[in-house]
Write an enzyme that holds these catalytic residues in place. Structure first.
Site, short mmCIF file in Angstrom:
data_model
loop_
_atom_site.label_atom_id
_atom_site.label_comp_id
_atom_site.label_asym_id
_atom_site.label_seq_id
_atom_site.Cartn_x
_atom_site.Cartn_y
_atom_site.Cartn_z
N ARG A 1 -29.16 23.85 14.04
CA ARG A 1 -28.15 24.47 14.90
C ARG A 1 -26.75 24.32 14.31
NH1 ARG A 1 -31.62 24.04 19.82
NH2 ARG A 1 -30.64 25.25 21.47
N ARG B 1 -35.41 32.15 33.86
CA ARG B 1 -36.23 31.00 33.42
C ARG B 1 -35.92 29.78 34.28
NH1 ARG B 1 -35.67 29.32 27.24
NH2 ARG B 1 -33.61 28.70 27.96
N ARG C 1 -23.48 26.54 26.65
CA ARG C 1 -24.45 26.63 25.55
C ARG C 1 -24.18 27.86 24.69
NH1 ARG C 1 -29.46 26.70 29.13
NH2 ARG C 1 -30.73 26.92 27.26
N ARG D 1 -35.93 24.48 34.79
CA ARG D 1 -35.25 23.84 33.65
C ARG D 1 -33.78 23.58 34.00
NH1 ARG D 1 -35.25 25.61 27.25
NH2 ARG D 1 -33.13 24.90 26.93
P1 AMP Z 1 -33.44 24.32 23.34
O1 AMP Z 1 -34.69 23.99 24.10
O2 AMP Z 1 -33.71 24.59 21.89
O3 AMP Z 1 -32.63 25.42 23.99
O4 AMP Z 1 -32.52 23.00 23.36
C1 AMP Z 1 -32.03 22.46 24.59
C2 AMP Z 1 -30.88 21.52 24.31
O5 AMP Z 1 -31.33 20.43 23.48
C3 AMP Z 1 -29.70 22.11 23.56
O6 AMP Z 1 -28.79 22.77 24.44
C4 AMP Z 1 -29.09 20.87 22.91
O7 AMP Z 1 -28.35 20.10 23.86
C5 AMP Z 1 -30.32 20.04 22.55
N1 AMP Z 1 -30.79 20.38 21.18
C6 AMP Z 1 -31.96 20.99 20.85
N2 AMP Z 1 -32.08 21.15 19.52
C7 AMP Z 1 -30.94 20.64 18.98
C8 AMP Z 1 -30.43 20.55 17.65
N3 AMP Z 1 -31.10 21.04 16.60
N4 AMP Z 1 -29.22 19.96 17.48
C9 AMP Z 1 -28.51 19.46 18.52
N5 AMP Z 1 -28.92 19.54 19.80
C10 AMP Z 1 -30.13 20.14 20.04
#
Ligand code: AMP
Length: 198
Positions: A90, A129, A146, A135
């Protein structure tokens, strides 16, 4: 061997398309978001730290996130035909780290599937969702944060991977199966790896 990054804004369909890629290309799936949510559920020390960042819509710091991924790769990726990275990298430092983590395991990243979806549709999908799954970070206030984080910290990776010739641009709006077919044929062309069933 086929290692892929599934790239896109929150709500772009990374999880949905991963499920189909796992099935049809026989890949192992690593979602950093799911890894963190599992820690939160189990109330581990890491879960407590992650919860604070996730509830604010912020990213977990790079050093911590990279060492978590290194551990997950060590435990889960050995002997697999390839990995789909969903939600990682990310940031640019995470992308550099991924290169190194794969290099030290004698492999490489083969393609980055970029799911491109208009912003209004992203918000609508995440709100739905949130209603369907409960969630916690799928509420309007956190969704906006986000998306800001995505624009500021994550979207520069698109150019990073375009420069490396790895980016496969996919129109992520529309019917799930049509999007998947575009991904699968793009990957077949780009990497020469074919799906196991059609
Ligand atoms: P996601 O399920 O991929 O949308 O991730 C949910 C949350 O987890 C994100 O909004 C971040 O707070 C954290 N997160 C997930 N992957 C990462 C990453 N590669 N780097 C930093 N934070 C992450």
């Amino acid at each position: 061997m086929l290692n892929l990054v599934l790239f896109g804004a929150p709500g772009s369909g990374k999880g949905t398309q991963s499920a189909k890629l796992i099935d049809e290309f026989g890949l192992h799936h690593i979602s950093t978001g799911e890894v963190l949510r599992d820690h939160i559920k189990r109330e581990t020390e890491l879960g407590k730290i992650a919860q604070q960042y996730i509830s604010e819509g912020q990213l977990i710091p790079d050093d911590l996130m990279i060492s978590i991924l290194d551990d997950v790769l060590e435990k889960e990726a050995k002997g697999k035909d390839g990995v789909i990275f969903d939600g990682f990298p990310r940031t640019i430092p995470q992308a550099e780290a991924l290169k190194e983590l794969l290099r030290k395991r004698g492999t490489d990243l083969h393609a980055v599937v970029g799911l491109e979806v208009p912003e209004e549709e992203l918000v609508e999908r995440m709100l739905n969702r949130g209603k369907e799954t409960g969630r916690a970070d799928d509420n309007l206030e956190t969704i906006k944060k986000r998306l800001d984080v995505y624009h500021n910290q994550t979207s520069p990776l698109r150019d990073f991977y375009l420069n490396e010739g790895k980016y496969l641009k996919i129109n992520g709006s529309g019917i799930v199966d049509d999007i998947f077919n575009e991904i699968a044929s793009g990957l077949e062309k780009k990497t020469g790896v074919h799906r196991k069933k059609k």
